[in-house]
Design an enzyme around this catalytic site. Structure first.
Site, PDB file in Angstrom:
ATOM      1  N   ARG A  92       0.875  -1.094   0.249  1.00  0.00           N
ATOM      2  CA  ARG A  92      -0.169  -0.134  -0.003  1.00  0.00           C
ATOM      3  C   ARG A  92       1.157   0.966   0.212  1.00  0.00           C
ATOM      4  O   ARG A  92       1.079   1.713  -0.874  1.00  0.00           O
ATOM      5  CB  ARG A  92      -1.318   0.163   1.253  1.00  0.00           C
ATOM      6  CG  ARG A  92      -1.712   1.241   1.386  1.00  0.00           C
ATOM      7  CD  ARG A  92      -1.711   2.189   1.059  1.00  0.00           C
ATOM      8  NE  ARG A  92      -1.648   2.113   2.479  1.00  0.00           N
ATOM      9  CZ  ARG A  92      -1.257   4.167   3.511  1.00  0.00           C
ATOM     10  NH1 ARG A  92      -0.665   4.441   2.640  1.00  0.00           N
ATOM     11  NH2 ARG A  92      -0.593   4.128   4.734  1.00  0.00           N
ATOM     12  N   ASP A  93       1.241   1.362   1.157  1.00  0.00           N
ATOM     13  CA  ASP A  93       2.505   3.079   1.177  1.00  0.00           C
ATOM     14  C   ASP A  93       2.951   3.256   0.528  1.00  0.00           C
ATOM     15  O   ASP A  93       3.884   4.121  -0.001  1.00  0.00           O
ATOM     16  CB  ASP A  93       2.971   2.688   2.550  1.00  0.00           C
ATOM     17  CG  ASP A  93       2.861   4.539   2.722  1.00  0.00           C
ATOM     18  OD1 ASP A  93       2.825   5.409   2.174  1.00  0.00           O
ATOM     19  OD2 ASP A  93       4.487   4.392   3.864  1.00  0.00           O
ATOM     20  N   HIS A 110       6.879   4.034  12.408  1.00  0.00           N
ATOM     21  CA  HIS A 110       7.110   4.944  11.162  1.00  0.00           C
ATOM     22  C   HIS A 110       8.009   5.571  10.085  1.00  0.00           C
ATOM     23  O   HIS A 110       7.929   6.224  10.261  1.00  0.00           O
ATOM     24  CB  HIS A 110       5.608   4.640  10.409  1.00  0.00           C
ATOM     25  CG  HIS A 110       5.470   4.456   8.855  1.00  0.00           C
ATOM     26  ND1 HIS A 110       4.789   3.833   8.176  1.00  0.00           N
ATOM     27  CD2 HIS A 110       5.630   5.224   7.654  1.00  0.00           C
ATOM     28  CE1 HIS A 110       3.925   3.501   6.973  1.00  0.00           C
ATOM     29  NE2 HIS A 110       5.415   4.995   6.751  1.00  0.00           N
ATOM     30  N   HIS A 162      10.712   6.964   7.616  1.00  0.00           N
ATOM     31  CA  HIS A 162      11.236   7.411   5.721  1.00  0.00           C
ATOM     32  C   HIS A 162      12.389   7.067   6.044  1.00  0.00           C
ATOM     33  O   HIS A 162      13.457   7.446   7.143  1.00  0.00           O
ATOM     34  CB  HIS A 162      10.492   8.042   5.235  1.00  0.00           C
ATOM     35  CG  HIS A 162       8.904   7.504   4.952  1.00  0.00           C
ATOM     36  ND1 HIS A 162       8.332   8.031   3.521  1.00  0.00           N
ATOM     37  CD2 HIS A 162       8.014   6.937   5.595  1.00  0.00           C
ATOM     38  CE1 HIS A 162       7.078   7.683   3.480  1.00  0.00           C
ATOM     39  NE2 HIS A 162       7.110   6.998   4.512  1.00  0.00           N
ATOM     40  N   CYS A 198       5.349   9.476  -0.293  1.00  0.00           N
ATOM     41  CA  CYS A 198       4.428  10.135  -0.058  1.00  0.00           C
ATOM     42  C   CYS A 198       4.406  11.674  -1.000  1.00  0.00           C
ATOM     43  O   CYS A 198       5.111  12.299  -1.209  1.00  0.00           O
ATOM     44  CB  CYS A 198       4.257  10.518   1.630  1.00  0.00           C
ATOM     45  SG  CYS A 198       3.088  12.058   1.695  1.00  0.00           S
ATOM     46  N   ASN A 212       9.778   4.339   2.161  1.00  0.00           N
ATOM     47  CA  ASN A 212       9.961   3.663   3.474  1.00  0.00           C
ATOM     48  C   ASN A 212      11.505   3.047   3.928  1.00  0.00           C
ATOM     49  O   ASN A 212      12.329   2.815   3.086  1.00  0.00           O
ATOM     50  CB  ASN A 212       9.115   2.680   3.779  1.00  0.00           C
ATOM     51  CG  ASN A 212       7.258   3.354   3.289  1.00  0.00           C
ATOM     52  OD1 ASN A 212       6.895   4.238   4.486  1.00  0.00           O
ATOM     53  ND2 ASN A 212       7.440   3.536   2.715  1.00  0.00           N
TER      54      ASN A 212
END
Length: 298
Positions: free
Chosen positions: A15-16, A207, A209, A240, A249
């Site tokens: 997803r991300d 989370h 990056h 993002c 990430n």
């Protein structure tokens, strides 16, 4: 506190990691990636998101992906939802958990979802209520916890306030996101310490990056604070769309290896994880090549 004996990795690559990929990734590739991640021992996996296909076209096939996924008896598939309509789609698709998202930065909240932080939390209250009634797990994300592309520094107290509100409306876990990879280890630790004063650390996730190559160091700086959940993306996928330069990430491969060096178990097979990374990077390379190939003429 001492280091945890085990860390649960939440794999966010499907997803991300893929949401900002400029070429559409075939549904079969997404399913194949998740199958390989499962085989590697990852049990908490973001399968997609039920957001507007106009804004995030890469996620338009999330229902199709979910329909083709194998059972995940040891864990859950999570999908991101922006509102009650998205939640209903997630429930229909059989998601075991839904995730909602807020920001610690007012400017980022306006750029990302066109509303204030308070408005975003109010918008998610009915989603939380619906998830609770349906027996579906709820996860929360807080963006820009270590810096904002518009506002710069973000106060840890602002992060803690949003995290506490997410817990109050029903999130079982809150993931603290360094959306632009701006943080350093001392900042990360100070932020988590501040949040943990309001939210139990066992309900927090990291989370981070890796924009400046500090994500692993930031994770290490927080592991003795009672946090034992880390978000990561296979092959360092992601970024993002509202944070220029936040190109990836932290790589799941790097997290697994770093934790192993610290004697912390993850339950992830490094060889199978590497195979999943090769699979998705080769598939992306092919998709990009296909997109760049000139159309044939008759």
């Amino acid at each position: 506190m001492t280091l945890p004996s085990r860390v649960r990795i939440v794999e966010v690559g499907p997803r991300d990691g893929l949401q900002n990929e400029p070429v559409l990734v075939p549904t079969a590739v997404k399913v194949g990636l998740i199958e390989r991640l499962l085989a590697a021992g990852l049990t908490s996996i973001e399968g997609g998101s039920f957001v507007s296909a106009r804004w995030v076209p890469q996620m338009a096939d999330t229902a199709a992906v979910m329909a083709r996924l194998p059972p995940n008896p040891a864990g859950r598939y999570t999908v991101l939802v922006p509102n009650l309509k998205g939640f209903e789609a997630a429930r229909a698709a059989g998601a075991g958990e839904v995730a909602i998202f807020a920001s610690a930065s007012e400017a980022f909240s306006q750029a990302n979802i066109n509303c204030s932080i308070a408005e975003s939390l109010a918008r998610f209250a009915p989603v939380a209520a619906a998830a609770r009634a349906a027996g579906i797990g709820l996860r929360g994300y807080v963006s820009c916890v270590l810096g904002c592309p518009y506002e710069g520094a973000v106060a840890p107290q602002a992060v803690a306030s949003v995290a506490r509100r997410l817990v109050e409306i029903g999130c079982r876990e809150v993931s603290l996101g360094d959306t632009i990879g701006a943080g350093a280890p001392d900042q990360a630790r100070a932020c988590v310490e501040t949040v943990a004063a309001l939210v139990p650390p066992e309900r927090l996730a990291l989370h981070f990056h890796d924009t400046r190559g500090l994500a692993l160091a930031n994770i290490r700086a927080c592991l003795d604070l009672g946090v034992s959940v880390v978000d990561a993306a296979v092959a360092g996928l992601g970024g993002c769309p509202y944070a220029a330069g936040a190109t990836g990430n932290v790589a799941t491969e790097g997290v697994v290896a770093d934790l192993a060096r610290l004697g912390i178990a993850t339950g992830v097979d490094p060889a199978r994880l590497a195979e999943a990374g090769r699979f998705v990077t080769e598939a992306l390379a092919q998709a990009r090549a296909d997109a760049d190939r000139p159309a044939s003429t008759a």
